[in-house]
Motif scaffolding. Structure first.
Motif, mmCIF file in Angstrom:
data_model
loop_
_atom_site.group_PDB
_atom_site.id
_atom_site.type_symbol
_atom_site.label_atom_id
_atom_site.label_comp_id
_atom_site.label_asym_id
_atom_site.label_seq_id
_atom_site.Cartn_x
_atom_site.Cartn_y
_atom_site.Cartn_z
ATOM 1 N N PRO A 108 -41.793 53.868 -26.063
ATOM 2 C CA PRO A 108 -40.191 54.047 -24.926
ATOM 3 C C PRO A 108 -39.930 52.696 -23.994
ATOM 4 N N LEU A 109 -40.457 51.979 -23.600
ATOM 5 C CA LEU A 109 -40.122 50.853 -22.994
ATOM 6 C C LEU A 109 -39.358 49.780 -23.422
ATOM 7 N N ASP B 124 -39.872 39.460 -33.080
ATOM 8 C CA ASP B 124 -40.982 39.205 -32.529
ATOM 9 C C ASP B 124 -40.348 38.842 -31.769
ATOM 10 N N TRP B 125 -39.316 37.166 -31.442
ATOM 11 C CA TRP B 125 -38.603 36.682 -30.131
ATOM 12 C C TRP B 125 -38.641 37.679 -28.925
ATOM 13 N N LEU B 126 -38.410 39.062 -29.373
ATOM 14 C CA LEU B 126 -37.981 40.440 -28.413
ATOM 15 C C LEU B 126 -39.266 40.102 -28.084
ATOM 16 N N PHE C 71 -35.654 46.477 -26.921
ATOM 17 C CA PHE C 71 -35.468 46.160 -28.229
ATOM 18 C C PHE C 71 -34.200 46.805 -29.068
ATOM 19 N N LEU C 72 -33.085 47.935 -28.401
ATOM 20 C CA LEU C 72 -32.144 48.359 -28.898
ATOM 21 C C LEU C 72 -31.501 47.944 -28.087
ATOM 22 N N MET C 73 -31.519 47.233 -26.251
ATOM 23 C CA MET C 73 -30.793 46.139 -25.732
ATOM 24 C C MET C 73 -29.846 45.091 -26.468
ATOM 25 N N PHE C 74 -31.409 44.579 -27.044
ATOM 26 C CA PHE C 74 -30.753 43.526 -27.781
ATOM 27 C C PHE C 74 -30.774 43.237 -29.478
ATOM 28 N N TYR C 75 -30.470 44.515 -29.856
ATOM 29 C CA TYR C 75 -31.410 44.599 -30.889
ATOM 30 C C TYR C 75 -30.153 43.466 -32.576
ATOM 31 N N LYS C 76 -28.798 43.503 -31.590
ATOM 32 C CA LYS C 76 -28.462 42.422 -33.250
ATOM 33 C C LYS C 76 -28.842 40.826 -32.177
#
Length: 407
Positions: free
Chosen positions: A168-169, A184-186, A174-179
């Motif tokens: 979940p964390l 792999d960077w995230l 991922f969902l904060m910065f998916y755009k």
């Protein structure tokens, strides 16, 4: 294990990937895992075609629950038509990597409770060794007791291991910065946020991240294929630190003479698979062909297991083939099994390339086991695993065991 897959313009790798994974799993290990195929498409016709293909190829695994197929609702994806271009990537590439982030997030959230429900309690290193196979896969294995946030099973980005409780964390990040960045960077940024001290240098940061991100050596997975799901992208990536594909599995079988009516291909003899040295490979069987194992001394066999096909040639299976045994006691009237004209009892058959089962002890000692082909086959045949488990006999000393005829 989570396997995301999308529609591809050229080569498809999904079915071979599943063959590769399932080949290395014993029946006991299959009880401890769930493989989730996430078809990351919203076209119902395509999703159903993939599901039907998997169901046809792996009916036993679908029925037993080891294999699940899921897809997202169309409402899951936001508008991906007007994304900001970054890092010099084209519009298509930005859209592709953004959707990829969303796909992994969906799969992780769906699969998160499965780790708890599967109840995997085996030692991590022993458990993960069963997946030494060549696959094109983003791997997620869920295990509560594994202490590492993220373990690389492959130097390239084709295999990752996470604790179930951490998913979940990870998805939230991922969902904060998916755009903004590729996945792999995230992951690397998440590790930086977790452990790196801004007042320390980069060397200290990499050391801290290495405590959470452990690499498996040699790699347990290999990136396969050259055609990416991104149109026009060629992926000539190979992990040099990866072992060879296991195309057969060895077992300690009792001494026997082996023979077959099949036309053997090159060096792939029946003797080699029986001894566990290599697979057995022959040209297409026809009705009346057989594979026979005649024991040097009649034995009581407890169980048998035969696997046809292997990872490189998953379609080279035995079809419409029965498993037969020849009792040492030729008085067949007492046996509740169909008998052949030459005295063999039919005790089993191949299903989806595998024949396995127990041998009734009422049969007593048997002289031979035979695989009999009942119809012409359109494909060649491979035997990649042969196992015959002898009934345990307890004797007082070595000389008595020799006299009994055990090994």
């Amino acid at each position: 294990m989570g396997i995301p897959t999308v529609k591809r313009e050229k080569q498809h790798y999904l079915i071979n990937t599943l063959h590769s994974l399932l080949y290395e799993l014993s029946e006991e290990q299959k009880k401890d895992c769930v493989i989730i195929v996430f078809v990351a498409e919203v076209n119902a016709e395509y999703v159903n075609s993939v599901a039907e293909s998997i169901k046809t190829s792996f009916p036993r695994e679908i029925q037993s629950g080891i294999l699940e197929v899921i897809s997202p609702p169309a409402s899951y994806y936001p508008d991906l038509s007007n994304l900001k271009k970054t890092f010099g990537d084209s519009e298509d590439r930005v859209r592709w990597r953004t959707k990829q982030n969303l796909d992994y997030s969906f799969l992780m959230l769906y699969a998160q409770p499965k780790g708890t429900l599967c109840g995997i309690s085996t030692n991590f290193q022993n458990y993960i060794r069963v997946f030494k196979a060549g696959v094109n896969i983003k791997l997620v294995i869920f295990k509560q007791q594994q202490k590492y946030l993220n373990m690389h099973l492959l130097v390239l980005l084709s295999g990752k291991l996470f604790k179930s409780e951490d998913l979940p964390l990870i998805v939230e990040f991922f969902l904060m910065f998916y755009k903004d960045k590729p996945i792999d960077w995230l992951i690397d940024h998440l590790l930086w946020v977790k452990v790196c001290n801004p007042e320390k240098d980069a060397i200290h940061c990499e050391k801290e991240k290495a405590e959470l991100r452990i690499r498996a050596k040699p790699s347990l997975f290999q990136h396969m294929g050259i055609y990416s799901s991104l149109a026009g992208k060629i992926q000539n990536l190979k992990d040099k630190d990866f072992g060879k594909n296991v195309l057969h599995k060895a077992h300690n079988n009792p001494p026997a003479k082996v023979d077959t009516s099949l036309q053997i291909y090159q060096q792939y003899t029946l003797e080699k698979i029986y001894k566990g040295e290599d697979c057995f490979w022959a040209s297409a069987p026809v009705a009346g062909d057989y594979i026979r194992f005649t024991f040097l001394n009649p034995l009581k066999i407890e169980r048998y297991f035969f696997r046809s096909g292997n990872m490189e040639h998953p379609g080279d299976k035995l079809f419409n083939t029965t498993v037969e045994v020849l009792p040492a006691d030729v008085s067949l009237s007492k046996f509740n099994y169909p008998a052949t004209k030459d005295g063999y009892l039919k005790i089993g058959a191949f299903e989806n390339g595998i024949a396995e089962g127990g041998v009734s002890q009422s049969i007593g000692k048997i002289q031979a086991i035979r695989l009999s082909v009942n119809s012409d086959s359109p494909v060649w045949a491979i035997l990649s695993e042969v196992s015959m488990k002898v009934v345990s006999i307890h004797c007082k000393d070595f000389e008595q065991c020799i006299e009994i005829g055990t090994t």
